[in-house]
Structures are given as structure tokens and as C-alpha cells.
Write a protein that holds these residues in place. Structure first.
Motif, PDB file in Angstrom:
ATOM      1  N   MET A 255       0.537 -12.756   0.532  1.00  0.00           N
ATOM      2  CA  MET A 255      -0.784 -12.170   0.743  1.00  0.00           C
ATOM      3  C   MET A 255      -1.899 -13.164   0.454  1.00  0.00           C
ATOM      4  N   VAL A 273      -9.519  -7.515   0.696  1.00  0.00           N
ATOM      5  CA  VAL A 273      -8.437  -6.549   0.658  1.00  0.00           C
ATOM      6  C   VAL A 273      -8.374  -5.990  -0.756  1.00  0.00           C
ATOM      7  N   THR A 275      -5.765  -3.334  -3.405  1.00  0.00           N
ATOM      8  CA  THR A 275      -4.509  -2.598  -3.551  1.00  0.00           C
ATOM      9  C   THR A 275      -4.689  -1.498  -4.600  1.00  0.00           C
ATOM     10  N   SER A 309       1.974  -6.828   7.848  1.00  0.00           N
ATOM     11  CA  SER A 309       1.702  -7.149   6.451  1.00  0.00           C
ATOM     12  C   SER A 309       0.521  -8.114   6.298  1.00  0.00           C
ATOM     13  N   ILE A 313      -3.574  -7.763   6.984  1.00  0.00           N
ATOM     14  CA  ILE A 313      -4.622  -7.949   5.981  1.00  0.00           C
ATOM     15  C   ILE A 313      -5.712  -8.861   6.532  1.00  0.00           C
ATOM     16  N   GLY A 335       1.841  -1.702   5.086  1.00  0.00           N
ATOM     17  CA  GLY A 335       0.791  -1.825   4.096  1.00  0.00           C
ATOM     18  C   GLY A 335       1.244  -1.471   2.706  1.00  0.00           C
ATOM     19  N   VAL A 337       2.964  -2.819  -0.911  1.00  0.00           N
ATOM     20  CA  VAL A 337       3.065  -4.055  -1.695  1.00  0.00           C
ATOM     21  C   VAL A 337       4.348  -4.022  -2.512  1.00  0.00           C
ATOM     22  N   TYR A 356      -1.814  -1.609   0.407  1.00  0.00           N
ATOM     23  CA  TYR A 356      -2.929  -2.435   0.858  1.00  0.00           C
ATOM     24  C   TYR A 356      -3.984  -1.563   1.525  1.00  0.00           C
TER      25      TYR A 356
END
Length: 565
Positions: A255, A273, A275, A309, A313, A335, A337, A356
Motif C-alpha cells: 500500500m 487513503v 483504514t 487493492s 487506492i 478493499g 487490509v 480501505y
């Protein structure tokens, strides 16, 4: 149970002995990664009760079951089956699988070059690695690998380790794959010659004209950001003002490499982004903070159903901040993690800990039901069958998940990144004869043979001259057809003529790559993309959209005429 059995001494296998170690190391990893790993969930005593029951059953099987059993295998199998009750991306890798999986992003290896997932005991191709032998052989995203060298590779018990074992091997060796493909009623047999799978992740970087550059990123590995900066600096030195960033078929990776790339395009202090998970210790926000290399200038990002993924992002951040015009088809929709936790014996648990979200608040993850991975794994097939890959009107949006970009444009959450400009999948020139040529590597083998025979003559000229003037002739195609006949492929003149543009372009691209590209060590496959991109309908549409991309950058949305669904 007889008295003799009950009095037998207890003999613990390695699997039974290592269970406390596995639990211990997992707890230790949790402490290191954020105080108590199990905080916010059940009490540790409840987890311990479940562990005690499992250990008791395993010991009874080991010591009293009528036949000999491999308890190591039982442990691995039970962990895998337990995790199937969770989301589709939480996974367990034994030590061999973990090492092989890490090598995809950290080091090179010899193999056929595909990203794959195992769903419902079937091996699905996520994407063939760009420039690898599988891509050359015509393997496509969504293909199902059902056999390898005529041995079944589907059915109960198929594991990542088994797949790695049969697909990887010494470069130059051949592997015969049995493929099932959506839209084709019969199985396809594909021969792939193993090769060194490159660790490079920037596949192409070149100027289309005096102002417009093209940059293709195939994954987000340890070296991606550095490769990207090197490529982008080179393009800027050649006069770059407009850029196409191609993320099609990019399955993701690290990421932080994706957010670092986003930071090169997005100015100021902006959210890239974030999380969110059950445990707030795994919540994270990443913002732009550096003075980027290309914060100004029209930018177009290409995505498709193979973009997942980290790709999503990056594309989502650029779209939400109205920094890039996104062109192509709806992205994959991963999406979730995963946190990798290395266990004591070298195996690895990849546990989903959060989701995400793009800057506007969109969840990238497409819908799924816990413990029901079959429909999830069939998503690409469903998109094909529903017509979504061919018609923007077939894309189904969750109208309750409406979000807005910085400039007020409407975007939707709940599954992947939907492009601003939809371009359908182009299958018009496909034919069974073309797939048969791919399956036995006829195009590649003919192109390499031609390149070897004419290398000295071709090298007298420049690659630019080759791109503009070289033609694959009728005589060349006739010779290619004779090679195919000798390989057992029955000539079909009608289908050969139908697929002629594809065959000719592929042949020209491989010849160009072999003659001019194999000497450079940057990992770039510019020769291939410079030949094939002009025949690519998504690319063709993108190069015509820089007017709208420029309007987007200036915030003049009303004059853009971008269709939204």
C-alpha cells in the motif's frame, strides 16, 4: 476403548507440540503490533478454551485413531478450513507457500508468471504478469487452471504450495496447462515455457509524442516507487506535459508504494487513503506531504477488472481529488487490509484487520458473505455474463452509497473504482484458431525464429523506423500457419483472416522486443507496448481524452461532458 490403549504412553507429534508455540507467537506478534492483538474481541480465556478443545481432539486423533495420520497436515487443513468461514482474503500459508508468496513482491523466481487465487478448490488466474511467459502464451485474467501436465489441479485439497510446486520450475522447461475460459465451451490446452520472472514493476515508460507520455505499472513491489520516480523523471526530461498511467491488470501489492506514487501527483496536505477496523489501533490515515514530480498537468489513469487493492487506492485517491480522469472498466474491488503474522515454523497468517476507504469515504471492497467464497470468486465471470465488461449500462450501483469528489462529482462506493470514461472489453477479433495459436506458443516461436534469421538486417535500422514501416506480410502469416499445422493445429483460413490484425500485431511486437529490447536491463518492455498500444481500444480512447483531463484539472466540470451512471 480397550484398557491397553488407554494405558498407552502419550506420544505427541510435532504438530501437537507446536500448537502452544503457534498460539504464543501469534500473541507476541499482537503485542508488538499494537498492545493486545485480541483486544476488543473475546477475552483471552475464551480463546484459550477453544484452543484447549482443539488440542484435545488432535491428541486423541494422534494417539487413538485406527490408522496412521499426518497431524501436521491435519493442522494446516483445519486452519485453512477455519479461515474459510471468514472473508475471502484472510488466508493461511504453510512455510513453503509463505516463502513463495513473498517472492512475488520481494525477489525473482523461475516460473510461468501468473497471479492466482484459489477459490472453491479451483485455481483462478488474477492476472498474467506483464512480459512473462503466461502473457505471451495468451493466459487471461479469470482463466481457470484445471490441469498441469495432464494432472488435475482442481478439486478438494488443492493448496497454494501444490500450485507453486507444479507451476514453478527451471527456466526453459515447458508446462502444459488445461484452461477453462468464460465464453468458450471447450477446455483450452496452453503450453507455457517457464522463464525468469522479472522483479521489475514498471513495464513501460515512453513518450507517445513531444508532450504526452505513457507509463505502465504492473504491481506494487519493494522497488516500484523507485522505478516509477526514475521513469517519471526521464519522461519529464523529454518534455512531458500529459501522462497516461496504466494500472490495468495490476493486482496490487504494498500500500505504501501506491500512496507514495499518489503523493507525486497530488499537491498540498490531502488525505490519500484511510483504514478502519474493529480495533482502532489498526486505523490509519495517509496524507500527501511531498512536493511531487507531476502535481500539474493532465493525467489519465487506465483501470480494468484486473486492477486490484493498491491499484484501486491510487486510482481512487486521484479520482476523489479530481486529479485524474479514470478510463477503462470497473476495477476488481479488493478493499480489505491483511496483516501478515509469521508463525514459529515459518508459516504465515494473513489476517484481515481493516478496510480501505478512498478520501471521499468510499469502501473499495466489493460485497461478500462470510464463509461464502464461491460467488465472490465467480465475480469476473458474473461481470462477463451480465454484460458489464461490454456495456456501461450493465454496471450495477448501490444508490445508497453515493459520494462526491472534491469538485462535487458523484462517485459510488461498494465495490471497486468505476471509471469516468467506460471503454468496453474488445473481443471482436478473437477466434478459436487464435487461442490455439496462443496455446502452443506458435506466434511467439515464429516471431523469435524470424527475429533470429533477420536480426542483423533489422538492427541496421532504428526501432522507430521499424514501428512505422515494418509490415507482417502474407508470406510471413502463411509460414506461421504452416508452423501451426505442423504443431497439430488445423488451418482455418476464415478465422486466420478474422484474427489477422491481432496475430500480425503480436508477431511484430515480439520481433521488436527480441531484436531491440532484450539488450537493455531496465526491465522496460517499451518495444512491445509501442507496437500493441495503438491496437488497444482503451489506449486509443485515452489518448483522445486529454482535453477533458485538462478541464478536470482546472475544475471546469460543467464543460467536460463526462458521462456518469
Amino acid at each position: 476403548m480397550s484398557s491397553d490403549t488407554s494405558k498407552s504412553p502419550i506420544r505427541n507429534s510435532r504438530a501437537v507440540v507446536r500448537l502452544p508455540i503457534i498460539i504464543g507467537i501469534t500473541l507476541a506478534a499482537g503485542v508488538l503490533l499494537g498492545s493486545t492483538f485480541f483486544s476488543g474481541g473475546k477475552k483471552l480465556s475464551d480463546v484459550a478454551k477453544g484452543y484447549a478443545k482443539y488440542r484435545e481432539v488432535l491428541m486423541l486423533v494422534e494417539n487413538n485413531y485406527v490408522d496412521s495420520v499426518n497431524t501436521d497436515d491435519l493442522v494446516d487443513f483445519s486452519i485453512t478450513k477455519m479461515l474459510e468461514k471468514l472473508d475471502p482474503h484472510t488466508a493461511y500459508f504453510n512455510s513453503e507457500e509463505a516463502t513463495a508468496a513473498r517472492s512475488q513482491l520481494e525477489s525473482g523466481f523461475d516460473g510461468i508468471g501468473v497471479e492466482f487465487n484459489i477459490f472453491n478448490d479451483t485455481v483462478y488466474v488474477v492476472t498474467p504478469l506483464s512480459g512473462g511467459p503466461s502473457e505471451t502464451a495468451g493466459i487471461q485474467s479469470g482463466d481457470r487452471i484445471i490441469s498441469v501436465n495432464k494432472e488435475n489441479l482442481s478439486g478438494p485439497g488443492v493448496t497454494n504450495a501444490q500450485v507453486y510446486k507444479v507451476l514453478r520450475g527451471k527456466r526453459g522447461t515447458k508446462v502444459d496447462l488445461g484452461i477453462e475460459r468464460v465464453g468458450m465451451p471447450d477446455k483450452i490446452n496452453v503450453a507455457v515455457v517457464r522463464d525468469r520472472i522479472p522483479t521489475y514493476s514498471v513495464d513501460a515508460s515512453y513518450m507517445i509524442n513531444n508532450e504526452t507520455g505513457y507509463l505502465k505499472v504492473s504491481r506494487f513491489s519493494e522497488t516500484t516507487y523507485d522505478e516509477f520516480k526514475t521513469a517519471l523523471k526521464a519522461l519529464k526530461s523529454e518534455g512531458l506535459k500529459n501522462l497516461i498511467l496504466d494500472l490495468r491488470g495490476n493486482p496490487g501489492g504494498y500500500m505504501e508504494k501506491a500512496t507514495s506514487m499518489a503523493d507525486e501527483f497530488i499537491s498540498g496536505d490531502k488525505l490519500l487513503v484511510y483504514t478502519e477496523g474493529k480495533d482502532s489501533r489498526f486505523d490509519r490515515k495517509t496524507r500527501s506531504h511531498v512536493e511531487g514530480l507531476f502535481e500539474q498537468g493532465p493525467l489519465i489513469v487506465l483501470v480494468d477488472e484486473g486492477s486490484a487493492s493498491a491499484s484501486e487506492i491510487l486510482a481512487g485517491a486521484l479520482q476523489d481529488h479530481d486529479r485524474a480522469l479514470v478510463v477503462g472498466r470497473r476495477s476488481y474491488g479488493k478493499g480489505l487490509v491483511q496483516m501478515p503474522i509469521k508463525l514459529s515454523d515459518g508459516s504465515e497468517l494473513r489476517l484481515t484487520i481493516s478496510r480501505y476507504y478512498t478520501p471521499s469515504g468510499r469502501s473499495i471492497q466489493k460485497p461478500y458473505e462470510l464463509g461464502k467464497g464461491e460467488d465472490y470468486s465467480q465475480d469476473l465471470s458474473h461481470r462477463y455474463e451480465s454484460g458489464e465488461l461490454f456495456n456501461a449500462d450493465s454496471i450495477k450501483f448501490d444508490k445508497s452509497k453515493v459520494y462526491k469528489t472534491d469538485g462535487g462529482r458523484i462517485v459510488y462506493g461498494g465495490g471497486g473504482i468505476t471509471p469516468d470514461i467506460f471503454v468496453p472489453k474488445d473481443t471482436l477479433l478473437n477466434s478459436k484458431y487464435l487461442f490455439e495459436l496462443y496455446s502452443k506458443n506458435i506466434i511467439r516461436e515464429y516471431a523469435l525464429k524470424y527475429a533470429n534469421e533477420h536480426q542483423k538486417q533489422l538492427e541496421k535500422g532504428s526501432f522507430d523506423n521499424y514501428v512505422n514501416n515494418f509490415q507482417v506480410t502474407d508470406a510471413m502469416l502463411s509460414e506461421l500457419g504452416r508452423d501451426a499445422t505442423r504443431a497439430g493445429i488445423k488451418l482455418n483460413e476464415k478465422e486466420l483472416n478474422h484474427s489477422r490484425p491481432v496475430i500480425a500485431a503480436q508477431t511484430k511486437a515480439i520481433i521488436g522486443r527480441y531484436v531491440w529490447g532484450r539488450k537493455q536491463k531496465s526491465g522496460l518492455n517499451n518495444e512491445v507496448f509501442r507496437v500493441l498500444n495503438p491496437t488497444d481500444n482503451v489506449y486509443q480512447q485515452a489518448v483522445q481524452m486529454f482535453g477533458q483531463a485538462a478541464q478536470l484539472e482546472k475544475g471546469k466540470f460543467s464543460s467536460m461532458n463526462i458521462p456518469r451512471n
